[in-house]
Design an enzyme around this catalytic site. Structure first.
Site, PDB file in Angstrom:
ATOM      1  N   HIS A 186       3.965   1.408  -8.151  1.00 55.76           N
ATOM      2  CA  HIS A 186       2.920   0.378  -8.094  1.00 55.76           C
ATOM      3  C   HIS A 186       2.003   0.472  -9.325  1.00 55.76           C
ATOM      4  O   HIS A 186       1.630  -0.545  -9.907  1.00 55.76           O
ATOM      5  CB  HIS A 186       2.050   0.577  -6.843  1.00 55.76           C
ATOM      6  CG  HIS A 186       2.777   0.472  -5.529  1.00 55.76           C
ATOM      7  ND1 HIS A 186       2.797   1.491  -4.614  1.00 55.76           N
ATOM      8  CD2 HIS A 186       3.495  -0.545  -4.977  1.00 55.76           C
ATOM      9  CE1 HIS A 186       3.486   1.128  -3.552  1.00 55.76           C
ATOM     10  NE2 HIS A 186       3.928  -0.106  -3.738  1.00 55.76           N
ATOM     11  N   GLY A 214       0.803  -1.221   0.000  1.00 56.83           N
ATOM     12  CA  GLY A 214       0.000   0.000   0.000  1.00 56.83           C
ATOM     13  C   GLY A 214       0.832   1.266   0.000  1.00 56.83           C
ATOM     14  O   GLY A 214       2.015   1.257  -0.300  1.00 56.83           O
ATOM     15  N   LYS A 268      13.146  -2.691  -8.366  1.00 55.61           N
ATOM     16  CA  LYS A 268      13.693  -1.971  -7.214  1.00 55.61           C
ATOM     17  C   LYS A 268      14.056  -2.949  -6.101  1.00 55.61           C
ATOM     18  O   LYS A 268      15.063  -2.778  -5.416  1.00 55.61           O
ATOM     19  CB  LYS A 268      12.701  -0.946  -6.710  1.00 55.61           C
ATOM     20  CG  LYS A 268      13.317  -0.110  -5.630  1.00 55.61           C
ATOM     21  CD  LYS A 268      12.380   0.968  -5.240  1.00 55.61           C
ATOM     22  CE  LYS A 268      12.517   1.254  -3.798  1.00 55.61           C
ATOM     23  NZ  LYS A 268      11.993   0.312  -2.887  1.00 55.61           N
ATOM     24  N   SER A 311       7.424   3.823  -0.897  1.00 57.03           N
ATOM     25  CA  SER A 311       6.520   4.313   0.154  1.00 57.03           C
ATOM     26  C   SER A 311       7.340   4.915   1.291  1.00 57.03           C
ATOM     27  O   SER A 311       6.908   5.851   1.958  1.00 57.03           O
ATOM     28  CB  SER A 311       5.661   3.168   0.688  1.00 57.03           C
ATOM     29  OG  SER A 311       5.013   2.521  -0.379  1.00 57.03           O
TER      30      SER A 311
HETATM   31  P1  AMP Z   1       5.914  -2.465  -1.753  1.00 61.41           P
HETATM   32  O1  AMP Z   1       4.540  -1.903  -1.614  1.00 61.41           O
HETATM   33  O2  AMP Z   1       7.004  -1.488  -1.445  1.00 61.41           O
HETATM   34  O3  AMP Z   1       6.064  -3.797  -1.065  1.00 61.41           O
HETATM   35  O4  AMP Z   1       6.103  -2.784  -3.304  1.00 61.41           O
HETATM   36  C1  AMP Z   1       5.185  -3.565  -4.022  1.00 61.41           C
HETATM   37  C2  AMP Z   1       5.756  -3.846  -5.381  1.00 61.41           C
HETATM   38  O5  AMP Z   1       6.013  -2.636  -6.053  1.00 61.41           O
HETATM   39  C3  AMP Z   1       7.091  -4.620  -5.337  1.00 61.41           C
HETATM   40  O6  AMP Z   1       7.117  -5.553  -6.411  1.00 61.41           O
HETATM   41  C4  AMP Z   1       8.094  -3.532  -5.545  1.00 61.41           C
HETATM   42  O7  AMP Z   1       9.295  -3.998  -6.131  1.00 61.41           O
HETATM   43  C5  AMP Z   1       7.353  -2.635  -6.520  1.00 61.41           C
HETATM   44  N1  AMP Z   1       7.920  -1.285  -6.485  1.00 61.41           N
HETATM   45  C6  AMP Z   1       8.102  -0.496  -5.394  1.00 61.41           C
HETATM   46  N2  AMP Z   1       8.706   0.661  -5.741  1.00 61.41           N
HETATM   47  C7  AMP Z   1       8.913   0.592  -7.076  1.00 61.41           C
HETATM   48  C8  AMP Z   1       9.503   1.465  -8.040  1.00 61.41           C
HETATM   49  N3  AMP Z   1      10.009   2.651  -7.713  1.00 61.41           N
HETATM   50  N4  AMP Z   1       9.551   1.055  -9.322  1.00 61.41           N
HETATM   51  C9  AMP Z   1       9.049  -0.150  -9.684  1.00 61.41           C
HETATM   52  N5  AMP Z   1       8.481  -1.021  -8.841  1.00 61.41           N
HETATM   53  C10 AMP Z   1       8.403  -0.657  -7.551  1.00 61.41           C
END
Ligand code: AMP
Length: 281
Positions: free
Chosen positions: A37, A31, A149, A186
């Protein structure tokens, strides 16, 4: 957009999709939705008939002294953003439903999880693999979309689907950055304006390393020390700077083939990660 909070209801929805033979793309998130995302969601919409997004701040992937309780959350804003994006289903289970008091089975990798982020976050990847395995069982996606990332996360999850014969194809999507190069996250929410400026040094150092390698530098030690010199005056602490074979996560003696240059550093208490993948033949 259908909002589902119960595991049973999500399971039923997945069965309906399977019976209708529509392909399901899945984007698991914690989230506090940002453009990174949203790009995963748009890629999923290109490749699949229906898109399921999950929002779940997974308690078991946080260490005791980490930021689970203060991790940024904004359910109303997230729902509005995902509705606008025309997501089909938003799945938001509770921690109690995902981990009832008698919960006792974990997924653990015997390799790749004690290096990079795993070295400073013991058990982190057990938590990630366990939750993704559970979410895959509930959502039963044909494809799941992950960001570069978190390259090590993608790598261990790719091993998990192969080793555990999970029939979901993982799709790796590029890192989304702001106009100054900072990888969206986030956790950037924790940074002050000054912190954000200092955080730019991470991507700046990676882009510089990529340039130096393109110009002919082959020695990992030379490149890591260049990166160190760039970031050390901006960050409060460096966790790691590593150059590894992107296909094996093993060490490299010479920068050749597909390599990942990965860094983790602290701005105050905020731990930031970034990487670039380079193909050099
Ligand atoms: P998170 O909510 O941070 O657990 O991320 C959820 C998904 O979004 C994961 O697959 C992350 O690798 C991807 N994600 C987070 N930040 C980025 C970004 N800047 N660029 C591309 N994918 C991202």
């Amino acid at each position: 957009m259908k909002i589902i909070r119960s595991i049973k209801k999500m399971h039923e929805c997945s069965s309906v999709f399977r019976n209708r033979r529509v392909s399901v793309g899945f984007v698991p998130t914690m989230g506090f939705i940002h453009e990174g995302h949203l790009r995963l969601i748009r890629q999923a919409q290109k490749e699949c008939n229906k898109v399921v997004v999950s929002i779940f701040v997974n308690p078991i992937q946080f260490g005791k002294s980490e930021d689970y309780s203060r991790y940024p959350r904004n359910e109303r804003r997230d729902i509005a953003l995902l509705k606008k994006e025309k997501v089909d289903v938003l799945f938001m289970p509770t921690a109690r439903a995902m981990y009832p008091p008698d919960f006792s089975c974990y997924v653990r990798s015997m390799n790749f999880t004690d290096i990079l982020c795993g070295a400073s976050r013991p058990r982190h990847f057990d938590g990630v693999m366990t939750v993704v395995c559970k979410l895959f069982s509930i959502v039963q996606p044909d494809r799941a979309f992950f960001g570069q990332k978190d390259y090590q996360q993608y790598f261990v999850l790719q091993r998990m689907v192969v080793d555990l014969n999970i029939p979901t194809k993982l799709v790796l999507c590029p890192i989304v950055r702001d106009k100054n190069g900072l990888a969206l996250s986030s956790r950037n929410e924790y940074l002050s304006e000054e912190g954000r400026i200092r955080a730019r040094s991470l991507s700046a150092s990676l882009f510089f390393a990529r340039k130096v390698i393109k110009e002919g530098e082959k020695k990992p030690a030379v490149v890591t020390s260049l990166i160190k010199r760039i970031i050390e005056e901006h960050v409060d602490a460096i966790d790691y700077i590593a150059i590894l074979n992107a296909k094996t996560l093993g060490p490299v003696k010479c920068i050749k083939g597909k390599v990942v240059i990965a860094i983790a550093a602290y701005i105050g208490k905020t731990r930031l990660i970034d990487n670039v993948i380079i193909n050099r033949y």
